[in-house]
Design an enzyme around this catalytic site. Structure first.
Site, short mmCIF file in Angstrom:
data_model
loop_
_atom_site.label_atom_id
_atom_site.label_comp_id
_atom_site.label_asym_id
_atom_site.label_seq_id
_atom_site.Cartn_x
_atom_site.Cartn_y
_atom_site.Cartn_z
CG HIS A 313 80.42 1.15 14.05
ND1 HIS A 313 79.81 0.01 14.52
CD2 HIS A 313 80.08 2.16 14.88
CE1 HIS A 313 79.14 0.33 15.61
NE2 HIS A 313 79.28 1.62 15.86
CG ASP A 371 81.17 9.75 17.08
OD1 ASP A 371 80.25 10.33 17.66
OD2 ASP A 371 81.62 8.65 17.44
N1 CMC Z 1 91.17 4.77 10.22
C1 CMC Z 1 92.09 3.93 9.70
N2 CMC Z 1 92.06 2.59 9.82
C2 CMC Z 1 91.04 2.08 10.52
C3 CMC Z 1 90.04 2.88 11.08
C4 CMC Z 1 90.13 4.28 10.90
N3 CMC Z 1 89.20 5.08 11.44
N4 CMC Z 1 89.15 2.09 11.72
C5 CMC Z 1 89.58 0.83 11.57
N5 CMC Z 1 90.72 0.82 10.84
C6 CMC Z 1 91.49 -0.37 10.45
C7 CMC Z 1 92.22 -0.97 11.64
O1 CMC Z 1 93.51 -0.44 11.77
C8 CMC Z 1 92.23 -2.44 11.29
O2 CMC Z 1 93.25 -2.65 10.37
P1 CMC Z 1 94.01 -4.11 10.29
O3 CMC Z 1 92.95 -5.09 9.88
O4 CMC Z 1 95.06 -3.91 9.24
O5 CMC Z 1 94.55 -4.35 11.65
C9 CMC Z 1 90.89 -2.64 10.56
O6 CMC Z 1 90.54 -1.35 10.02
C10 CMC Z 1 89.78 -3.13 11.47
O7 CMC Z 1 89.65 -2.21 12.51
P2 CMC Z 1 89.57 -2.58 14.03
O8 CMC Z 1 90.26 -1.52 14.84
O9 CMC Z 1 89.98 -4.00 14.26
O10 CMC Z 1 88.03 -2.46 14.25
P3 CMC Z 1 87.33 -2.39 15.61
O11 CMC Z 1 86.00 -2.94 15.41
O12 CMC Z 1 88.16 -2.97 16.69
O13 CMC Z 1 87.25 -0.80 15.89
C11 CMC Z 1 86.55 1.44 15.85
C12 CMC Z 1 86.19 0.00 15.53
C13 CMC Z 1 85.32 2.30 15.75
C14 CMC Z 1 87.10 1.54 17.29
C15 CMC Z 1 87.64 1.90 14.84
O14 CMC Z 1 87.10 1.85 13.54
C16 CMC Z 1 88.15 3.31 15.16
O15 CMC Z 1 89.02 3.46 16.01
N6 CMC Z 1 87.58 4.37 14.48
C17 CMC Z 1 87.96 5.73 14.78
C18 CMC Z 1 87.28 6.19 16.05
C19 CMC Z 1 85.79 6.40 15.86
O16 CMC Z 1 85.35 7.04 14.92
N7 CMC Z 1 85.00 5.90 16.83
C20 CMC Z 1 83.55 6.09 16.85
C21 CMC Z 1 82.79 4.82 16.65
S1 CMC Z 1 81.05 5.10 16.31
C22 CMC Z 1 80.40 5.81 17.71
C23 CMC Z 1 80.46 4.98 18.91
O17 CMC Z 1 80.07 3.81 18.89
O18 CMC Z 1 80.87 5.50 19.94
#
Ligand code: CMC
Length: 440
Positions: A313, A371
């Site tokens: 998140h 989720d």
């Molecule tokens: N699985 C594997 N690696 C992950 C995941 C994951 N679910 N989430 C984040 N990471 C890694 C990401 O690759 C990054 O790695 P690095 O630092 O090496 O580049 C690091 O963790 C930081 O992640 P980020 O993508 O920069 O974080 P963000 O804040 O941009 O994204 C997120 C947050 C929710 C989009 C992401 O965690 C994700 O895509 N999760 C899976 C989808 C999901 O469950 N979404 C629902 C969110 S909660 C409900 C809502 O708000 O709608």
């Protein structure tokens, strides 16, 4: 109370560019991070700030929802989400989010009555549905029909009229459940079921989804409570992608139905509200606990786009408090519907426990989010995965309308207009340098 008055200017930040110092005011929040006000920076220093994905940017001032991502705290208008999930109901939470305080008994009764008066849809909207393909995703219908409401309810489009604004928010919340249920019925080829206003919001939603002309659906109090809790937990989440979309759309003065349709579109993506459907599909793809390590390895591989859906998140760097509540409801719901040992729940719990011990997930502070468990509950209630994001959208109409109302009533509100770091071509002369290749 007027927004903007509560800003507590205490210190200033100093920014030095080319030996010139700019003093930037800092405003303290009631709780959580302070903000640096850079709104005059461009006019003073002719420079923009750069923050793709808004990871360090507060886009507005708000009094609605507070999140402490490090501690895993979520509060609506000061009330802990656990308290609201246990003691309140969805319509009371809608009222709290929009008006700022918990209603008294009389106010709540009146509000529930006002909401239920808007559950019906204009008869012509039924014709509107016939235009969709039967295999359309119910979110496609949600986006389209929500936007179309602006053509049916033209007496609540004037955003400068407080009565019309309130009427629009009540219509959006009430009708979202009816539209969601109709999208479902349409996609399975059954006739629409009219709302029953003697039922609570959540009971009525279950009734519209699962009753049919041949038999009445017997509403289980336990499932209705689970449904209601899911609505409460998804009701608001401060300035997430869909809420920011609603605010940005609304900042131009667009009508509330159009703004909420924009929010529904933004929610649909798998990184946001679409993650509940994606999480269940991912669990089905993993199939068995013996495959978990293979998928964890994929999730950690930088060259593989796969991510653990329902994990991670932007704000929570701790267990999402909503996921905690859902995990405990999950067991009760499964037991109630007679699923003794759900292999998908077992797989989800095994996956969670393995991921939470993994160095990659520990270091990046990736925990289950809202989720991760919601899909298992919704599936046990009887919904197909395509409906999960629709249910999220119905719940989020509460937060979207509250945030839209707050923004519209904000005296310092202006059109949202971000700038950019331009890295394209400099001035060219038309006709010169035309490509000789035919590669596109
Ligand atoms: N699985 C594997 N690696 C992950 C995941 C994951 N679910 N989430 C984040 N990471 C890694 C990401 O690759 C990054 O790695 P690095 O630092 O090496 O580049 C690091 O963790 C930081 O992640 P980020 O993508 O920069 O974080 P963000 O804040 O941009 O994204 C997120 C947050 C929710 C989009 C992401 O965690 C994700 O895509 N999760 C899976 C989808 C999901 O469950 N979404 C629902 C969110 S909660 C409900 C809502 O708000 O709608």
């Amino acid at each position: 109370m007027k927004l903007g008055k509560s800003k507590n200017k205490s210190k200033a930040a100093k920014l030095i560019i080319d030996n010139k110092t700019y003093n930037l005011p800092i405003y303290n929040s009631t709780e959580g991070e302070s903000v640096i006000d850079i709104s005059k920076l461009h006019s003073q220093a002719n420079i923009f700030t750069y923050d793709p994905g808004f990871t360090s940017t507060a886009s507005c001032e708000s009094k609605i929802t507070f999140i402490d991502g490090e501690k895993g705290i979520l509060r609506y208008r000061g009330y802990d989400i656990e308290d609201l999930a246990n003691k309140s109901d969805f319509i009371e939470v809608v009222n709290l989010l929009i008006y700022g305080d918990l209603p008294n008994k009389k106010q709540l009764k009146k509000y529930k009555n006002l909401i239920s008066r808007h559950t019906l849809l204009h008869e012509q909207i039924i014709n509107f549905f016939q235009g969709f393909r039967r295999d359309a995703h119910p979110m496609a219908m949600m986006v389209g029909v929500m936007g179309a409401l602006s053509s049916f309810y033209q007496d609540s489009l004037d955003i400068n009229d407080a009565h019309q604004r309130q009427e629009a928010t009540r219509r959006i919340v009430a009708k979202s459940a009816t539209i969601g249920a109709m999208s479902y019925k349409y996609s399975i080829g059954q006739s629409f079921v009219s709302p029953k206003n003697s039922l609570s919001f959540s009971e009525n939603f279950l009734h519209m989804c699962f009753s049919n002309s041949a038999e009445n659906y017997k509403i289980s109090p336990l499932l209705a409570k689970a449904m209601d809790t899911i609505f409460i937990l998804h009701a608001d989440h401060e300035q997430n992608a869909s809420t920011s979309t609603v605010r940005l759309a609304g900042s131009s003065g667009a009508n509330p139905f159009a703004c909420i349709a924009a929010g529904v579109s933004s929610l649909w993506g798998p990184a946001h509200g679409g993650a509940n459907q994606a999480a269940l599909e991912m669990l089905e793809e993993i199939g068995s606990s013996k495959n978990i390590h293979k998928f964890i390895k994929k999730a950690k591989n930088k060259n593989d786009p796969f991510k653990l859906m329902g994990f991670g998140h932007r704000v929570y760097k701790n267990y999402d408090p909503r996921a905690k509540i859902l995990k405990s409801i999950c067991q009760k719901v499964l037991k109630h519907v007679g699923i003794k040992n759900d292999p998908i729940l077992k797989l989800a719990m095994d996956l969670e426990s393995i991921a939470l011990k993994d160095k990659y997930f520990i270091e990046k502070k990736l925990y289950p989010n809202v989720d991760f468990y919601s899909g298992i509950i919704l599936r046990a209630i009887g919904f197909p995965p395509e409906m999960f994001t629709v249910i999220f959208a119905i719940a989020r109409t509460a937060g979207w309308t509250a945030q839209w109302t707050e923004m519209t009533e904000d005296p310092i509100q202006k059109i949202g207009r971000p700038r950019q770091l331009y890295t394209g071509k400099k001035s060219l002369i038309y006709g010169k340098n035309r490509s000789k290749k035919n590669t596109r």
